[in-house]
Write an enzyme that holds these catalytic residues in place. Structure first.
Site, PDB file in Angstrom:
ATOM      1  N   CYS A 171      -5.741 -63.942  -3.651  1.00 45.49           N
ATOM      2  CA  CYS A 171      -6.302 -62.931  -2.751  1.00 45.49           C
ATOM      3  C   CYS A 171      -6.320 -61.626  -3.531  1.00 45.49           C
ATOM      4  CB  CYS A 171      -5.411 -62.815  -1.512  1.00 45.49           C
ATOM      5  SG  CYS A 171      -5.819 -61.407  -0.449  1.00 45.49           S
ATOM      6  N   THR A 172      -7.434 -60.905  -3.459  1.00 46.43           N
ATOM      7  CA  THR A 172      -7.557 -59.704  -4.307  1.00 46.43           C
ATOM      8  C   THR A 172      -6.673 -58.549  -3.839  1.00 46.43           C
ATOM      9  OG1 THR A 172      -9.523 -59.043  -3.040  1.00 46.43           O
ATOM     10  CG2 THR A 172      -9.885 -60.254  -5.100  1.00 46.43           C
ATOM     11  N   HIS A 173      -6.090 -58.672  -2.648  1.00 45.27           N
ATOM     12  CA  HIS A 173      -5.103 -57.661  -2.237  1.00 45.27           C
ATOM     13  C   HIS A 173      -3.768 -57.844  -2.986  1.00 45.27           C
ATOM     14  CE1 HIS A 173      -7.785 -56.949   1.196  1.00 45.27           C
ATOM     15  NE2 HIS A 173      -7.024 -55.952   1.573  1.00 45.27           N
ATOM     16  N   TYR A 210      -9.853 -60.887   6.815  1.00 44.17           N
ATOM     17  CA  TYR A 210     -10.842 -61.962   6.915  1.00 44.17           C
ATOM     18  C   TYR A 210     -10.146 -63.329   6.989  1.00 44.17           C
ATOM     19  CZ  TYR A 210     -14.963 -59.095   5.519  1.00 44.17           C
ATOM     20  OH  TYR A 210     -15.985 -58.191   5.443  1.00 44.17           O
ATOM     21  N   CYS A 214     -13.418 -60.866  -3.076  1.00 44.75           N
ATOM     22  CA  CYS A 214     -12.576 -61.389  -1.995  1.00 44.75           C
ATOM     23  C   CYS A 214     -12.595 -62.908  -2.092  1.00 44.75           C
ATOM     24  CB  CYS A 214     -13.165 -60.929  -0.661  1.00 44.75           C
ATOM     25  SG  CYS A 214     -12.363 -61.597   0.798  1.00 44.75           S
TER      26      CYS A 214
END
Ligand code: DGL
Length: 260
Positions: free
Chosen positions: A182-184, A41, A72
C-alpha cells in the site's frame, strides 16, 4: 511532450511514489490528486474502487495529463485492466512487490501487508500464485492503518499497537521479508524498523514505479522537452494541510487546493 504526468491515490500515500517520480524525472510537470475524502479505498467494493478510479482518471485527463500513474495498490489491482482498455493514454500501476521478496527470501516465508481491497483482488491472487513457487506468503490486512496515516498519525501509540498486532502472525510464521502493499505504508518504515527484528527486510516498490514511468515515457516518445525543473500541482478534496504534512518544504513548487 510538455504535458504533465497525472498521479492519483486515495489520499496522501501516493506522495511516496510522487517523490520517486520527482527524483528520477525532475524536468517533468506533475499533477497529483489526493482523493482523501473517499479514503480508505481498501474497505470499499470493487465497483466503488473502479468508479473512483474512473473519476480520478477523467479529472487528470481533463487537465491534459499524458500518462497516468495509479499510485495506489488498491486501485491498481481492482481497476487498471479496465482503465487500460478504456482510455488511450498509458497507465502505470503499483502492486505488492512479491517477486523480489520471494526471490531473496532465505526462510522462504514472505509477509504482505496490504488493504483488504488489494488482497481480495484477482490480480493480486494471480501475481501471488506466479511467484509463490515454494514460498509461503503470509497475507495481512492493514485495516485501520490508512485512516491513521491520513490523520498524520504515523508513529502514535495507536499506530504502534495496530502494527504490533499485524506483525505478530507474520513473525510467528518466520517471515524474513515484509512487502509493503500500500503506498501509504512507506511512511511507516521508521516505526516498522523499530518493531521488526533486524533480519526482516522491508520491500517497497516506489522506485520501481518511477523507473517504469520513465521507461514508458521514453518508449512512447512522451518525455518533456524542457530542461528546467518541472512544476508540481497537488489537488486534494480534504484539508490541504494534511497533504502538506507529507511534503518537504521544497517539494511543492505550485500547490493548489481544489475540491473535486
Ligand atoms: N494508497 C492506497 C494503496 O496503495 C491506500 C488504499 C486505501 O485507501 O485503503 O492501496
Amino acid at each position: 511532450m510538455n504535458k504533465p504526468i497525472g498521479i492519483f491515490d486515495s489520499g496522501v500515500g501516493g506522495t511516496s511514489i510522487w517523490k520517486e517520480i520527482r527524483r528520477i524525472l525532475p524536468a517533468e510537470d506533475t499533477i497529483y490528486l489526493a482523493d482523501s475524502k473517499n479514503a480508505p479505498y481498501g474497505a470499499k467494493s470493487q465497483q466503488e474502487i473502479l468508479q473512483l478510479s474512473i473519476k480520478n482518471t477523467e479529472l487528470l485527463l481533463h487537465m491534459g495529463c499524458k500518462i497516468i500513474v495509479v499510485a495506489c495498490n488498491t486501485a491498481t489491482t481492482n481497476a487498471i485492466d479496465y482503465l487500460r482498455k478504456t482510455y488511450s493514454v498509458p497507465f502505470i500501476g503499483i502492486e505488492p512487490a512479491i517477486k523480489p521478496a520471494a526471490l531473496q527470501s532465505k526462510s522462504k516465508t514472505v509477509g504482505v501487508l496490504a488493504t483488504r481491497g488489494t488482497l481480495s483482488s484477482s490480480l493480486f491472487h494471480s501475481t501471488a500464485e506466479n511467484h509463490a513457487n515454494g514460498i509461503e506468503i503470509v497475507e495481512q490486512e492493514g485495516t485501520g492503518l490508512v485512516p491513521l496515516i491520513e490523520a498524520g498519525e504515523v508513529s502514535s501509540n495507536d499506530m504502534k499497537t495496530l502494527l504490533q498486532k499485524y506483525l505478530k502472525p507474520m513473525l510467528a510464521a518466520g517471515i524474513d521479508y515484509l512487502v509493503l502493499g500500500c503506498t501509504h505504508y512507506p511512511y511507516l518504515i521508521p516505526v516498522l524498523k523499530e518493531l521488526l527484528p533486524a533480519h526482516v527486510k522491508i520491500i517497497d516498490s516506489g522506485e520501481a514505479v518511477a523507473r517504469q514511468t520513465k521507461a514508458v515515457l521514453e518508449k512512447e516518445g512522451l518525455q518533456t522537452e524542457s530542461e528546467v525543473f518541472g512544476t508540481s500541482i497537488f489537488y486534494s478534496n480534504s484539508d490541504l494541510f494534511v497533504l502538506n504534512n507529507f511534503l518537504e518544504d521544497d517539494d511543492a513548487i505550485d500547490v493548489q487546493h481544489k475540491i473535486f
